[in-house]
Write an enzyme that holds these catalytic residues in place. Structure first.
Site, PDB file in Angstrom:
ATOM      1  N   ALA B  47      -1.610  31.348  -7.358  1.00 39.08           N
ATOM      2  CA  ALA B  47      -2.355  30.715  -8.454  1.00 39.08           C
ATOM      3  C   ALA B  47      -3.428  29.879  -7.775  1.00 39.08           C
ATOM      4  O   ALA B  47      -3.245  28.702  -7.517  1.00 39.08           O
ATOM      5  CB  ALA B  47      -1.457  29.847  -9.317  1.00 39.08           C
ATOM      6  N   LEU B  50      -9.144  30.444  -9.654  1.00 41.77           N
ATOM      7  CA  LEU B  50     -10.538  30.888  -9.651  1.00 41.77           C
ATOM      8  C   LEU B  50     -11.482  29.999  -8.833  1.00 41.77           C
ATOM      9  O   LEU B  50     -12.563  29.637  -9.295  1.00 41.77           O
ATOM     10  CB  LEU B  50     -11.066  31.010 -11.097  1.00 41.77           C
ATOM     11  CG  LEU B  50     -10.467  32.117 -11.963  1.00 41.77           C
ATOM     12  CD1 LEU B  50     -10.913  31.968 -13.424  1.00 41.77           C
ATOM     13  CD2 LEU B  50     -10.839  33.507 -11.446  1.00 41.77           C
ATOM     14  N   CYS B 105      -7.464  37.069 -15.345  1.00 43.83           N
ATOM     15  CA  CYS B 105      -6.829  36.104 -14.437  1.00 43.83           C
ATOM     16  C   CYS B 105      -5.731  35.386 -15.227  1.00 43.83           C
ATOM     17  O   CYS B 105      -5.994  34.825 -16.284  1.00 43.83           O
ATOM     18  CB  CYS B 105      -7.850  35.094 -13.927  1.00 43.83           C
ATOM     19  SG  CYS B 105      -7.068  33.757 -13.014  1.00 43.83           S
ATOM     20  N   THR B 168      -2.954  40.684 -11.675  1.00 44.96           N
ATOM     21  CA  THR B 168      -1.590  40.300 -11.286  1.00 44.96           C
ATOM     22  C   THR B 168      -0.671  40.077 -12.496  1.00 44.96           C
ATOM     23  O   THR B 168      -1.136  39.852 -13.606  1.00 44.96           O
ATOM     24  CB  THR B 168      -1.613  39.008 -10.453  1.00 44.96           C
ATOM     25  OG1 THR B 168      -2.324  38.017 -11.201  1.00 44.96           O
ATOM     26  CG2 THR B 168      -2.289  39.246  -9.116  1.00 44.96           C
ATOM     27  N   GLY B 192       1.251  42.931  -4.941  1.00 48.01           N
ATOM     28  CA  GLY B 192       2.026  43.589  -3.885  1.00 48.01           C
ATOM     29  C   GLY B 192       2.974  44.637  -4.446  1.00 48.01           C
ATOM     30  O   GLY B 192       2.993  44.926  -5.656  1.00 48.01           O
ATOM     31  N   GLY B 218      -2.952  47.485  -7.879  1.00 49.37           N
ATOM     32  CA  GLY B 218      -1.642  46.845  -8.011  1.00 49.37           C
ATOM     33  C   GLY B 218      -0.643  47.472  -7.050  1.00 49.37           C
ATOM     34  O   GLY B 218      -0.179  48.581  -7.270  1.00 49.37           O
ATOM     35  N   GLY B 240      -5.856  44.710  -2.259  1.00 55.47           N
ATOM     36  CA  GLY B 240      -5.960  43.293  -1.902  1.00 55.47           C
ATOM     37  C   GLY B 240      -4.806  42.889  -0.997  1.00 55.47           C
ATOM     38  O   GLY B 240      -4.949  42.761   0.212  1.00 55.47           O
TER      39      GLY B 240
END
Lengths: 259, 279
Positions: B47, B50, B105, B168, B192, B218, B240
């Protein structure tokens, strides 16, 4: 696992009016120059280099510079903090005659490096630069290792009067060092690199960090070098081609801040 | 590693076909205090809130990247269509090749998912941005929705060129000793390995219901993961957390794995695989 492990503070040592050491049980080998992410519950989590690296007990030594370090300073034996790491590469000593230069709280990271070098019978010269004598710590600890120690103060209240880089200039000229290790304000380290006479050089950098394990990119310098992963220790070849070095860092938002 | 030009260039040189920037807003934003990113047994929980240097400061990063001819997808976030349009125009002027509208987000008040859960708002923002720009627009949507199809439809109705799925998954970690959530924001987004089946399902559902290009994301760490996303209906993917699991050269590794899989299965063109799981 890169998830904080909560431990109890074993011992606290007041080094100066605003510098403190906190020790805790932590098994495992650590290379001088590596760091932990220290979680001060409900406040923040910050990177902090390791200042004591005994087999079972590790320590961090820090100065009050903001809210997180202030809260950490006020913690007592038995209080709980979170630890993850160790992270980063650490110093890698080359040769038989080295010079260690620390400025301000950079002393915290240099001390275990000096101890480790002396244990390997490496001839070690240490320069500690502080603003005034009240800010000096670990003097006796470094003397005990048998290293050649010189202290400089900006105001001349103890040892050499002036910047540690001026002191270093003479000492570099009058000796044949195989390597220079340094930790301290980035402008000091940049100046030191300039006067290093092409001696093998390693500097430990500090940047705002989030993950500490090479994912988020918050601490990147140059062409995507992660201070938490490829660093925090970089050699002269990398530093000379990293335009950020001694010029700017980035704040939490990623905005460039000039030194 | 999407914060600055140097990092993005390194990722590109390690095999990525294009770079999606960090999501950029109008003003510099620090994000949340740490802890902001931790690793759990099967994924990464974050978290960050942003954080970004703001659209004005980000100009230099894009211009530097453009010098190396790197395809850039500029990711932006705003609180309404006006903000999105301002950001989109600036990004286009800087020279990005496409835009990603972050409407997913899961951990920033007033942004992201709080906008991306409203089909009307998604349609309005997408169409306003599309009208005021000339480059392709992708809408990144959230798996934390019961109406994911409605949201994807709204993006399509707003003339989005593609959907990016997924962002996420909302999640939390509590420390047993301290009896508090580890992240300073308490709730974070999980990425992940663990979220790959969720991503696959979302891509499949969108493909099944809507005729639109999909960028799958994802939990991708291997070539097989990419092939699975393609079979579900994706025609490109984003990576990512895989950078942590397999290193910065994860992109090269995955490309090689895709090529060997194609060889061993006698596939000449990877586009043959897009959506095959629907037959």
């Amino acid at each position: 696992m890169n998830n904080p492990k909560v431990i109890e503070i074993l011992e606290t040592i007041t080094e100066t009016t605003d510098v403190k050491t906190i020790k805790f049980d932590f098994e495992g080998d650590i290379i001088p120059g590596q760091f932990f992410m220290i979680w001060i519950p409900n406040i923040d989590e910050i990177p902090m280099s390791v200042s004591y690296i005994d087999k079972k007990v590790k320590g961090i030594t820090f100065k009050i510079v903001g809210n997180a370090t202030k809260e950490l300073f006020n913690l007592k034996v038995g209080d709980k903090i979170g630890i993850r790491g160790p992270y980063g590469n650490g110093f890698s000593i080359i040769g038989n005659n080295i010079l260690c230069v620390a400025g301000g709280t950079g002393i915290a990271m240099i001390a275990p490096s000096v101890e480790s070098a002396k244990k390997r019978n490496i001839n070690t010269t240490v320069l500690l630069g502080v603003k005034n004598k009240n800010e000096l710590f670990f003097e006796n600890r470094i003397k005990k290792t048998g290293a050649n120690l010189f202290v400089s103060t900006d105001d001349g209240s103890y040892g050499y009067k002036g910047f540690v880089t001026s002191l270093a200039k003479d000492i570099i000229l009058n000796n044949k060092f195989d390597q220079i290790l340094t930790c301290g304000p980035e402008l000091m380290m940049k100046k030191l690199l300039e006067i290093s006479n092409n001696i093998s050089f390693q500097a430990s950098l500090e940047r705002y960090m989030k993950c500490g394990f090479g994912l988020c990119g918050q601490c990147c310098i140059g062409k995507g070098l992660r201070v938490c992963k490829e660093g925090p220790v970089f050699d002269e070849t990398t530093l000379k081609k990293t335009e950020d070095f001694g010029v700017y860092k980035r704040d939490a938002s990623g905005t460039k801040i000039k030194f | 590693m999407d914060e600055d030009a140097g990092s993005m260039e390194r990722i590109f040189n390690n095999g990525a076909g294009a770079i999606v920037t960090k999501s950029i807003g109008l003003k510099p934003r620090d994000g949340y205090p740490n802890p902001t990113i931790i690793e759990l047994e099967h994924g990464i929980l974050n978290a960050v809130g942003l954080p970004n240097p703001g659209i004005e400061n980000f100009k230099d990063e894009i211009l530097t990247l453009k010098k190396s001819n790197i395809p850039i997808i500029g990711s932006i976030f705003g609180s309404d269509s006006k903000e999105f349009v301002t950001l989109a125009k600036k990004m286009q002027n800087y020279g990005v090749n496409a835009l990603e509208l972050n409407m997913s987000c899961p951990h920033a008040k007033g942004y992201g998912l709080e906008i991306g859960c409203d089909p009307d708002l998604v349609k309005e923002i997408t169409s306003q941005v599309k009208k005021s720009t000339k480059i392709p627009i992708f809408v990144k949507i959230s798996p934390n929705l019961s109406n994911i199809i409605d949201i994807a439809k709204s993006a399509k109705e707003g003339n989005a060129d593609g959907i990016v799925a997924i962002n996420t998954v909302k999640a939390m970690k509590i420390n047993l000793e301290l009896k508090i959530p580890v992240l300073s924001n308490k709730i974070g987004g999980y990425s992940g390995n663990a979220i790959k089946p969720i991503g696959i399902r979302c891509v499949y559902e969108i493909k099944e219901n809507i005729d639109i290009q999909i960028i799958g994301v994802g939990g991708i760490t291997t070539g097989n993961d990419v092939i699975e996303y393609f079979m579900a209906g994706a025609s490109a993917v984003q990576i990512g957390s895989g950078i942590y699991y397999r290193g910065v050269d994860v992109f090269k590794k995955i490309k090689n794995e895709i090529i060997s899989w194609m060889k061993s299965h006698n596939i000449d063109n990877i586009s043959e695989l897009i959506g095959v799981a629907h037959k």
